[in-house]
Design an enzyme around this catalytic site. Structure first.
Site, PDB file in Angstrom:
ATOM      1  N   GLN A  78       0.870  -1.219  -0.129  1.00 13.47           N
ATOM      2  CA  GLN A  78       0.093   0.127  -0.079  1.00 13.47           C
ATOM      3  C   GLN A  78       0.878   1.207   0.063  1.00 13.47           C
ATOM      4  O   GLN A  78       1.574   1.424   0.973  1.00 13.47           O
ATOM      5  CB  GLN A  78      -0.932  -0.043   1.102  1.00 13.47           C
ATOM      6  CG  GLN A  78      -1.771   1.060   1.313  1.00 13.47           C
ATOM      7  CD  GLN A  78      -2.530   1.099   2.570  1.00 13.47           C
ATOM      8  OE1 GLN A  78      -1.622   1.495   3.520  1.00 13.47           O
ATOM      9  NE2 GLN A  78      -3.898   1.234   2.715  1.00 13.47           N
ATOM     10  N   GLY A  79       0.946   2.143  -1.114  1.00 13.20           N
ATOM     11  CA  GLY A  79       1.505   3.248  -1.141  1.00 13.20           C
ATOM     12  C   GLY A  79       0.871   4.441  -0.836  1.00 13.20           C
ATOM     13  O   GLY A  79       0.441   5.196  -1.694  1.00 13.20           O
TER      14      GLY A  79
ATOM     15  N   SER B 287       1.170   6.458   2.803  1.00  9.25           N
ATOM     16  CA  SER B 287       1.906   7.504   3.296  1.00  9.25           C
ATOM     17  C   SER B 287       3.073   7.921   2.743  1.00  9.25           C
ATOM     18  O   SER B 287       3.616   7.323   1.946  1.00  9.25           O
ATOM     19  CB  SER B 287       2.216   6.977   4.811  1.00  9.25           C
ATOM     20  OG  SER B 287       0.978   6.398   5.536  1.00  9.25           O
TER      21      SER B 287
ATOM     22  N   SER C 178       4.718  -1.727   4.075  1.00 13.08           N
ATOM     23  CA  SER C 178       4.830  -3.012   4.532  1.00 13.08           C
ATOM     24  C   SER C 178       4.923  -3.911   3.395  1.00 13.08           C
ATOM     25  O   SER C 178       4.339  -3.866   2.495  1.00 13.08           O
ATOM     26  CB  SER C 178       3.627  -3.415   5.341  1.00 13.08           C
ATOM     27  OG  SER C 178       3.561  -2.656   6.627  1.00 13.08           O
TER      28      SER C 178
ATOM     29  N   GLU D 144     -16.453  -7.083   7.203  1.00  7.19           N
ATOM     30  CA  GLU D 144     -16.240  -7.012   8.722  1.00  7.19           C
ATOM     31  C   GLU D 144     -15.048  -6.188   8.771  1.00  7.19           C
ATOM     32  O   GLU D 144     -13.797  -6.488   8.360  1.00  7.19           O
ATOM     33  CB  GLU D 144     -16.179  -8.447   9.159  1.00  7.19           C
ATOM     34  CG  GLU D 144     -16.096  -8.499  10.605  1.00  7.19           C
ATOM     35  CD  GLU D 144     -14.947  -8.451  11.099  1.00  7.19           C
ATOM     36  OE1 GLU D 144     -14.563  -7.444  11.726  1.00  7.19           O
ATOM     37  OE2 GLU D 144     -14.084  -9.434  11.021  1.00  7.19           O
TER      38      GLU D 144
ATOM     39  N   GLU E 219      -4.982   9.754  18.048  1.00  4.91           N
ATOM     40  CA  GLU E 219      -5.755  11.186  18.160  1.00  4.91           C
ATOM     41  C   GLU E 219      -6.515  11.473  16.810  1.00  4.91           C
ATOM     42  O   GLU E 219      -7.611  11.941  16.726  1.00  4.91           O
ATOM     43  CB  GLU E 219      -4.512  12.069  17.997  1.00  4.91           C
ATOM     44  CG  GLU E 219      -3.678  12.432  19.347  1.00  4.91           C
ATOM     45  CD  GLU E 219      -3.075  11.125  19.818  1.00  4.91           C
ATOM     46  OE1 GLU E 219      -2.298  10.397  18.794  1.00  4.91           O
ATOM     47  OE2 GLU E 219      -2.790  10.924  20.816  1.00  4.91           O
TER      48      GLU E 219
END
Lengths: 378, 394
Positions: free
Chosen positions: B129-130, B132, B164, B247, B378
């Site tokens: 997953q690119g 961030s 990852s 889910e 947060e």
């Protein structure tokens, strides 16, 4: 699996909320704090007309035959409205021991009266030792002819001063364990030798010191078996603990609702204080505490109702969590309200004070954490 | 208010349990944290994904036409619970099943669906997953990686981080800016990127557990054909926010926690210090009771999400609550474990003295990452407060 309410429960909730908003507004709650009886006979009668006194009493005994999960739904609304009076005392502490340990005659005689709202009851369990366990029961009941003679003091007995009958947990003998030798008796609260003294408490609820001085109780008033009454008390404690959790869930939800509303309306620095992250994050934590309390309470109630093997652990988990979580909820509620929350005039303090009461009733978080540890077989 | 599963659901749980007994790697202790993400572990993940594929269990919730079994949300919950309880090695398909596939199902062209969905469910492709970037974390929409249209291609330049498994992946879901003039949420597009494309370089980013899971990814004039675009140009932000009717309750955290409590209880019961069992100490009992009940609360908060979905409702801030509580809870659980172990708590798995094979020490480090990954506490509280409670932004 469904964590929501079913149709009947939804109806009960909505009806109770409307009814209590109308019949038990804040003014009644405040009035009853000052009232010596601590309940309004008028409101009591109206609640009885809704069938609430007999909610969990079987239909054959004049009740509506609903189950603990429904009682939890109703008590959430009681907590929300802070309904004063001997409802839990009568419906749980009075009716449950009779349903659990009473013989046919006792059931037929008493349960319909409870269901009709004609009988106010309570259970006298705790003593000056302030223990919830069997080894805290010292009040003596001595057989004398066809009677038992009671001597001793019960303390923290809810609503005893307005009760018609008390379920008294007494010691009839010293057995091998603390649980052995405990007998449960139905005692007419007007019996000679009983005196009541109201305790002044943080929540201005009505708890009593009840002194028994040579009080004669007919042997026919024993609930269940002599010396073997503790299981009746245990089952009542389970139900009462769940009831306390349910009340705290409703209380927490309402405290939170009032606080959330305040945060949206109160303006400082030119903006609602609810737009500040310091407040937003507190409120996010509060909603987690409220939701967590609700669903663990539902789980506990359902487990007890269905006789699940881990019911005791679930009940203790629910009370340990809900006791602590509800305290966090009302503490944040006070904090977010600032100075106004500290005034007697504003309603939030009513919730703050009652939270501490229910936190302590039927075992606080420390007490139940130890029971969880035991249930984990630590 | 009904916590019981139907007989069919119980039967499904048994089926999963029986299958796990047969198919978990030999001597699998579930200690994924003791050696997570080294090359050997990734091979275990890959093999296990292959076994799942034979059973159509890589993405069992997906519709049958895309290689799933169309499980109900309750069945998904059961499946996820048992996989988490047994700490099954699921790492291979996490991004493909959880992110790439669901978005392709909704926004993909027929060709994209044909190309990718079957390959995911048959465990032929691994995805990363690119999203961030070094300067786009919680404020993801400020990402700066550019994709510029050039004829029939896009040319990509920029950098991603925390990717990852990028070093092992075949494909990447990539968010890149296609309109630099638009407001930040409105200029982002969603790409399906072949990791073999020239110009991509991957550099390991070693975490504090000394594992190689994360990577930095650099794009130097990476040229991809325009059919790598998923959905409409500049709509990528909104597509990334899509959640399907799958889910998403964070149940894995609660169930994994339950397993850890059981192990910790066993440890406290069996371990003697100064002639006394640890389990006799009040502080230990309190910590264990708290851990157990927090796990149960986490489970309830997850069940609530699934229960809403089963009623056809769309969970909103409720999923954030479950994520926030369960990741925090797992960290507190690890911390409690280390406190109970005292000096021994600091020992790594390689030490012969390490209690419970060093699992709690690993978990203590791992959970600090899990707490911030996928939306920090947060950010979750912001979502709960603003989206859930309707508190004003200004």
């Amino acid at each position: 699996m469904d964590l929501g309410l079913d149709e009947q429960q939804e109806l009960l909730k909505n009806f109770a909320r409307d009814f209590l908003e109308k019949e038990c507004p804040e003014s009644v709650v405040r009035e009853m704090e000052e009232d010596e009886k601590g309940y309004s006979p008028d409101l009591w009668r109206k609640m009885a007309q809704q069938g609430w006194m007999g909610l969990i009493i079987p239909e054959e005994h004049g009740g509506t035959g609903m189950k603990l999960c429904e009682l939890v739904v109703l008590l959430e609304e009681f907590g929300r409205a802070l309904v004063p009076g001997p409802y839990i005392s009568t419906v749980v502490l009075g009716a449950v021991p009779i349903m659990e340990g009473g013989n046919d005659e006792q059931k037929q005689q008493l349960l319909p009266k409870i269901a009709a709202g004609d009988l106010i009851m309570t259970m006298a369990l705790t003593e000056p030792s302030a223990k919830w366990d069997a080894d805290g029961v010292a009040l003596e009941a001595k057989k004398q002819g066809d009677d038992y003679v009671l001597n001793g003091v019960k303390l923290f007995v809810p609503d005893a001063h307005v009760s018609d009958q008390m379920v008294v947990v007494a010691r009839t003998s010293k057995g091998e364990t603390a649980e052995d030798g405990i007998t449960v008796l139905l005692v007419d609260s007007k019996s000679a030798g009983i005196s009541f003294e109201l305790l002044r408490t943080i929540a201005a609820d009505k708890q009593c010191e009840v002194t028994f001085e040579n009080v004669k109780v007919p042997a026919a008033n024993v609930l269940g078996e002599v010396d073997k009454g503790w299981p009746i008390v245990e089952q009542t404690k389970r139900m009462a603990t769940v009831a306390a959790c349910a009340y705290l869930v409703g209380l927490s939800q309402m405290d939170f609702d009032v606080t959330l509303n305040y945060a949206k309306e109160r303006v400082q620095f030119g903006r609602p204080i609810g737009s500040f992250q310091a407040i937003q994050h507190k409120l996010a934590d509060v909603v987690i505490d409220v939701d967590g309390s609700r669903f663990i309470t539902y789980k506990a109630a359902w487990s007890l109702q269905e006789g699940e093997p881990d019911a005791d652990m679930m009940i203790s988990m629910a009370k340990a969590w809900t006791s602590d979580a509800s305290r966090r909820v009302v503490a944040h509620g006070q904090q977010i309200h600032g100075g106004i929350g500290f005034t007697k005039e504003y309603k939030i303090q009513l919730y703050f004070r009652r939270q501490k009461w229910m936190e302590l009733m039927w075992g606080d978080a420390d007490y139940h954490r130890e029971l969880v540890a035991q249930a984990l077989e630590v | 208010m009904d916590f019981r599963l139907s007989p069919e659901e119980e039967a499904f749980r048994q089926e999963v349990l029986d299958w796990l007994k047969e198919n978990l790697p030999k001597n699998w202790s579930g200690d994924r944290f003791t050696r997570d993400r080294d090359p050997e572990t990734w091979n275990i993940y890959r093999e296990f994904a292959g076994k799942l594929a034979e059973k159509k269990w890589v993405a069992p919730a997906w519709p049958v036409e895309y290689g799933g079994l169309g499980l109900s949300v309750i069945q998904q919950l059961i499946f996820n619970e048992e996989m988490a309880y047994h700490q099954a090695p699921l790492g291979y398909s996490v991004i493909g099943v959880g992110w790439a596939g669901p978005t392709i199902i909704v926004y993909g062209t027929e060709e994209q669906k044909q190309k990718h969905l079957g390959a995911i469910t048959s465990a032929e492709t691994m995805w990363c997953q690119g999203f961030s970037e070094p300067n786009a974390g919680s404020d993801l929409a400020s990402l700066q990686t550019r994709a510029v249209r050039d004829g029939d291609d896009y040319v990509i330049n920029g950098q991603k981080i925390w990717t990852s498994g990028a070093h092992l992946s075949d494909w990447c879901i990539l968010l890149a800016r296609t309109d630099a003039e638009a407001t930040k949420h409105k200029g982002i597009s969603y790409f399906l990127l072949d990791m073999k494309t020239p110009g991509i370089s991957v550099r390991p980013l070693i975490d504090m557990m000394d594992n190689h899971g994360f990577n930095e990814m650099f794009f130097d004039n990476v040229r991809v054909p325009k059919d790598c675009l998923l959905g409409e140009e500049n709509r990528g932000w909104y597509m990334a926010a899509t959640t399907l009717d799958f889910e998403r309750s964070s149940i894995g955290g609660a169930v994994g926690g339950r397993r850890m409590v059981e192990e910790l209880v066993g440890y406290a019961r069996e371990t003697k210090r100064n002639g006394k069992r640890l389990s006799e100490e009040v502080t230990v009992r309190v910590r264990l009771a708290d851990a157990a009940l927090e796990v149960e609360i986490g489970r309830m908060l997850s069940y609530r999400v699934v229960s809403m979905q089963a009623r056809g409702l769309v969970p909103n801030y409720e999923s954030s609550i479950a994520k926030l509580f369960n990741t925090d809870m797992q960290f507190r659980l690890a911390k409690a474990g280390l406190e109970i172990m005292g000096l021994y708590g600091q020992l790594e798995p390689q030490s012969k003295y390490a209690p419970l094979r060093g699992k709690f020490e690993r978990q203590y480090l791992w959970q600090t990452g899990m707490i911030v990954g996928g939306g920090t506490p947060e950010i979750q509280r912001n979502i709960i407060a603003m989206r859930g409670l309707g508190l004003p932004r200004q």
